[in-house]
Write a protein that holds these residues in place. Structure first.
Motif, short mmCIF file in Angstrom:
data_model
loop_
_atom_site.label_atom_id
_atom_site.label_comp_id
_atom_site.label_asym_id
_atom_site.label_seq_id
_atom_site.Cartn_x
_atom_site.Cartn_y
_atom_site.Cartn_z
N HIS A 1 0.81 -1.22 0.00
CA HIS A 1 0.00 0.00 0.00
C HIS A 1 0.84 1.27 0.00
N ALA B 1 -12.01 -5.37 -3.79
CA ALA B 1 -10.93 -4.43 -4.09
C ALA B 1 -10.65 -4.38 -5.59
N CYS C 1 -13.13 -2.35 -7.36
CA CYS C 1 -12.98 -0.91 -7.10
C CYS C 1 -11.67 -0.36 -7.67
N ALA D 1 -8.76 -1.18 -6.51
CA ALA D 1 -7.94 -0.94 -5.32
C ALA D 1 -7.12 -2.17 -4.97
N ARG D 2 -6.29 -2.02 -3.96
CA ARG D 2 -5.50 -3.12 -3.42
C ARG D 2 -6.03 -3.47 -2.04
N TYR D 3 -5.92 -4.74 -1.67
CA TYR D 3 -6.38 -5.18 -0.34
C TYR D 3 -5.40 -6.16 0.27
N PHE E 1 -7.42 -1.21 2.47
CA PHE E 1 -7.62 -0.99 1.04
C PHE E 1 -6.81 0.25 0.67
N ILE F 1 -16.31 2.67 0.31
CA ILE F 1 -15.57 1.41 0.43
C ILE F 1 -15.59 0.93 1.87
#
Length: 465
Positions: free
Chosen positions: A222, A330, A333, A335-337, A346, A358
């Motif tokens: 992240h 994720a 969206c 995104a990263r999780y 996230f 989110i």
């Protein structure tokens, strides 16, 4: 078929005309072969000593109810079906003499096929004897450690207490109960961990307590992202109940009885006396004290103990569906999780409003999967603020927080100037090893900055005391 009852899993005490006993003997006979109706009827005739008129219809019911899923692991289900058969129940109620078991069939439990994808070969533990051999115990000792019948807290002065307890305050002011197993039980849990749980794959998003992954991997995933969404799980370990652990072992293919003993070895219900040792904060409100006590009372139900070596692996496996769903959300969206034990994160290029949506989505999924979110630690953090994750700053890359780095640098400098003993404010037994560990951690997080601290450490004269 065996005319002698001594070698059977039921034993002579189960013989007789009791409804459940006769159904158990019939179930064992049926399970000694295939689910074809003709074979079921013949084995039933041999077990009962004669061909009863209700046997053909019962054999057909069993054939259509079980089909190919016919194995010794279904003993309890088959017994229930027999007990619910009208013809069987009517025959047992006959005052002139109903059926009884004349010949017992031996039952050999088998492991079922695991439902976990990508699973390597697991030890074959179809019986308690095999489980005892794996753990290098006698069956009597296995029964004592697993305590499968009681499944309740021992008395306060019980000599069979298997855990030690102490309350620890969290950084946020909450309380955590550490339940540390005593040495023999700890060794058994480690054998279960390495022999049964290590081969089971966890979801790739799980970063905590997984070999080859750690804090830096979690933070690095992240790092440098425009926005972070963070949420914690409340009471992560004690919130996972014994029923969930039992279901996990069953999903790995272990028969019901073996799964029950494994659950007994890896879960615990704390004794009521721990409530008397429950510490309260000086400024806790009555409502906060009530919430704290309510959570402590829940520890008296069987749960995953925080302090057992097997608990982190079991918790990660129980959170598999949670990680799977959040990882999928994720991706949807953009995104990263990842999850580090009970810390969910996230990250991605979304605005604050999207971040809060989110967060609401995460809350829904967490609750649906049987966990409880901790909204006191929920946050949506942009790149303009300090983005911290598991104790590291991740605005550009994983790094020690500036205050922590400066504090350690000052301690090392003062150790050179005034001697190490002047800086041992925490009364560490081996202050040199303590500082060496902190410097090594700084080097792992940021090698360039860590080397500066290492050079300071190397110049300390430890002969000064």
């Amino acid at each position: 078929m065996d005319e002698e009852e001594a070698d059977l899993p039921f034993g002579p005490a189960h013989a007789g005309r009791g409804l459940a006993r006769v159904a158990l003997g019939l179930a064992a006979a049926f399970l000694a072969g295939s689910s074809e109706a003709a074979g079921l009827r013949e084995r039933g005739r041999q077990a009962l000593g004669r061909d009863w008129p209700w046997l053909p219809s019962l054999a057909l019911r069993i054939h259509f109810a079980f089909g190919s899923e016919f194995s010794p692991d279904r003993l309890e289900d088959l017994q229930s079906l027999i007990l619910g058969d009208p013809g069987f129940a009517k025959a047992l109620a006959d005052p002139d003499g109903g059926p009884r078991i004349r010949a017992w069939f031996p039952l050999h439990p088998q492991m079922a096929s695991p439902v976990v994808p990508g699973l390597q070969a697991l030890p074959q533990l179809a019986t308690l004897d095999q489980l005892a051999d794996l753990l290098e115990l006698s069956v009597d000792d296995l029964d004592w450690f697993a305590d499968p019948q009681a499944w309740r807290a021992p008395k306060p002065d019980s000599p069979i207490a298997r855990y030690r307890y102490h309350w620890r305050r969290k950084r946020d002011g909450g309380l955590r109960l550490i339940e540390a197993p005593k040495p023999r039980l700890r060794r058994l849990q480690r054998r279960i961990l390495h022999g049964l749980l290590d081969p089971v794959p966890v979801q790739p998003a799980a970063m905590g307590c997984v070999r080859g992954r750690g804090v830096i991997d979690h933070a690095g995933l992240h790092a440098g992202q425009p926005r972070l969404v963070k949420l914690d799980l409340r009471d992560f370990y004690p919130g996972i109940r014994a029923s969930r652990i039992h279901a996990l072992f069953r999903s790995l293919g272990y028969p019901t009885k073996v799964a029950r003993y494994l659950t007994g070895l890896t879960t615990h219900c704390s004794p009521p006396r721990i409530l008397r040792a429950l510490p309260y904060g000086e400024y806790d409100s009555p409502e906060q004290r009530m919430r704290t006590r309510r959570r402590a009372v829940s520890l008296c139900d069987r749960h995953l103990p925080q302090g057992a070596p097997s608990s982190p692996a079991l918790a990660n496996l129980c959170a598999y569906r949670l990680d799977l769903r959040l990882a999928g959300a994720a991706r949807a969206c953009g995104a990263r999780y990842s999850r580090y034990v009970d810390d969910l994160c996230f990250s991605g290029a979304f605005d604050a409003a999207q971040g809060h949506r989110i967060l609401a989505m995460i809350d829904d999924i967490v609750r649906e999967e049987g966990f409880e979110p901790n909204w006191r630690k929920a946050a949506v953090v942009g790149a303009g603020a300090a983005q911290r994750l598991t104790g590291l700053t991740v605005n550009r890359h994983p790094n020690l927080p500036r205050a922590e780095y400066d504090r350690l640098k000052a301690i090392l400098t003062n150790c050179q100037r005034h001697g190490p003993s002047s800086q041992n404010k925490g009364n560490h037994r081996d202050f040199r090893a303590h500082l060496q560990g902190r410097v090594a951690w700084a080097c792992a997080v940021n090698p360039a900055r860590g080397e500066k601290l290492r050079s300071l450490f190397d110049r300390i004269d430890w002969r000064q005391g």
